[in-house]
Design an enzyme around this catalytic site. Sequence first.
Site: not given
Lengths: 352, 384, 131
Positions: A81, A113, A237
């Site tokens: 990103e 992400c 994550h």
Amino acid sequence: MVVGIVGYGAHIPRRRIKVEDIAKVWGADAASYKRGLELFQKSVPALDEDTITLSVEAARNALARSGIDPKDIGAVYVGSESHPYAVKPSGVTVAEAIGATPDCHCADFEFACKAGSEGMFVAYGLVKAGLIKYGMGIGADTSQGAPGDALEYSAAAGAAAFIMGADEERMIATVDETFSFMTDTPDFWRREHQFYPAHGGRFTGEPAYFRTVTGAARGILEKSNLKPEDFKYVVFHQPNGKFPKRAAKILGFSFEQIDVGRLVPWLGNTYSGSSPIGLTAILDVADPGDRILMCSYGSGAGSDAFVFTVRDRVREVRDLAPRTRWLMDENVTYVEYGEYAKMRRKIRLAEK
Amino acid sequence: MRDVAVIGVGMQKWGELWEKSTRDIFVESALLAMDDAGVDSLDAMYIGSMSPGLFTSQEHLGSVMADYLGQKSIPSTRVESACASGGVAFRMAFMEVASGMHDIVLAGGVEKMTDVGGGDATHALATAADMQWEGVQGVTFPGLYAMMAVAHMDKYGTTREQLAAVAVKNHHNGTMNPRAQFRMEITVEGVINSTKVADPLNILDCSPITDGAAAVILVPADMVKKFKKPGVKVIGSGHATDTIALHDREDLTTLSAVTEAAEQAYKMSGKDTKDIDLAEVHDCFTIAEIIVSESLGLFERGKGGPAAEVGETSLKGRIPINASGGLKSKGHPVGATGVAQIVELTEQLRGEAGDRQVSSARVGLAQNMGGSGGSSVVHILEVM
Amino acid sequence: MPPARSWRAYPQTYRLEAARCSKCGKAFFPPRLVCNKCNGRQFEHFEMKHTGKVVTHTIIRTPSDEFSGQAPFALGIIQMDDGPRLTSQIVDLPFEELRIGMPVRLEFRRISSEGEAGAIHYGHKAVPVRI
């Protein structure tokens, strides 16, 4: 055809800032970040480090472990990103630097992400389809949190690269199953021309991260007919230290299963690099036969899940490049907020 | 080849000349040189200037200066060899007279450096380095000489104090030069404690940013009697080059272009290092004077620092170096420096140097350098 | 730097491509058309290993405007293990640890950029080897 990881590598900037040093500037309570979110420090990229430079170093580490000729890489995908250019691909610079051009497909991914696992998934798919011999998926970020925002305590920098291939003799870990879970969930975004992202506060938790990550995990467990106890390691994550622990608990995984890949307390959230770097840390120590579950998360929102099984070759190749825990812990220097603000271009300079 | 002599010299005070343009600065000094020689027309001229384009956005100085000097239509050429531009312009003029092509030739040099800011000036000077392979990493000139200093200190034990001694001596000499930019005494402690520029070099190890010009008139030696002042003969000229990038040199503690140019000049002149009564050398940084004094053969390798420290190169020392104050005190308008060295030698050999006069000076040497030593020019002058 | 000038040097700045004289074996970075040792004109191109040692060093404290945001920075001449020398910034170490002879590795870094809107130039800088 069995397809899997034939090379992996990470790269992490050497500077760190402690949560206390950020909290001090904004009059915030450092203890709440440390206890509540299990965030202690994060990596800080230097002025001359960005998603492209971190990707190149991670890619070189992956190449070193794979032992393949870079000319055989048919695709390079960089997920981030924080691509340095709004228009001009990061992937071509990485491919050029590692010597994979010109017979190579490049694309940049962006999905908050989740962009790194996307690159891994597409590279895996192209190898599986027989279109390319090897494909590289990279997750890398030098993410920014707005000054004083909760995200500033976690937004960090790092990269991980994976080379997917089908040749048995180079196999480090097979990909046994994949599953993706996607919905339109507006928990975090950054509009065009905005320097910092915006987010939905507590909305990023239950309806976004937890629903998506557990949805992907349950989907892949069902699809692969596996149970939590069938895995040695699991990596989610990790926007902070708490979320992956809670996700594990909801799904019935133990703390031991997530501990090795949960780097966020000392590394920060490396966004597209987060679960991929966690996976490299697991491969650094895993034994042949170990099964690994990875579930990425990208706001917006989605999760890509993978089931891997580690092969014997992991032992031969893990020391052909720096191990991830070494990159995290060695050669580290601490910066204070002033230098951090300069490094992250948060200081308005004179126009030239 | 004909023998050649310098018959007139001119140089205005150097410094930050806010009210004067490049052409004002040059023409004033050129007129002084023409008046000194007693000539009002020239056959040709050469102007050393490193980067009028980057410093003032004006190229084509040959035409500009011939026109404004009232010498319209003569052949006039700008010469560029970075900071050695002036020395090379002098050599071109020398060769033109020696060849018999022309009789009265002006060699001048000029640089107007203060119209741009410090960062832009640093950039303009850095273009004398290898821009693609050194400049791209942020190299500056103080940085290049600092890296030579670190290597010299490591190999020979040259000290921080020895570097400072060069600046202290040159500033002392400069107090006696009315045209010098910085006419004040400094101390070793002052140099060591001055602002850091490129470690180990501090601001007082560095020559300044200067506006200035210098000019000399060359004629065939057998014509000297026609002019009003005594001539000084150019008995040796040498010019050599080295790799543009410092990193491509095997030995970072010597300057082979200086040695080769000096050997050519010694050979042409029939003189040896022991015949040299004084030298004007290119002390763009203190370490440069030390390395140049060794590369010219005036001192053994590694002995340049100690020699400066004990006063062997001071006005009353064994071999006075930079009696003018050098680039350090006099200033360093890059293109003019090589010509100003000839001005100083001529005045010294004529006995016109006032308080800074080197006693019984008969043979003088001038060494001018381009970049980090990518080019160097050496001249030897003798009383006629 | 205009994009074309940067682009044509990518084999060197991105991949450290050097050339070895076929006649006398001297290695050059960047490659040349004529060997400065034996005047040979035939070369074999190769990618240098990324390791070398510091030959000399400095700390630039007054840079040109282009590098003003980066100062102060360490800079050195690096003797590459494959033979050529090059000039490089030395990053990610405290200045007091700079030493002649210290082993370094060249890491991919952002070298410069044309303001906030122009091209970004990439290449390599030296970092200390600590393994």
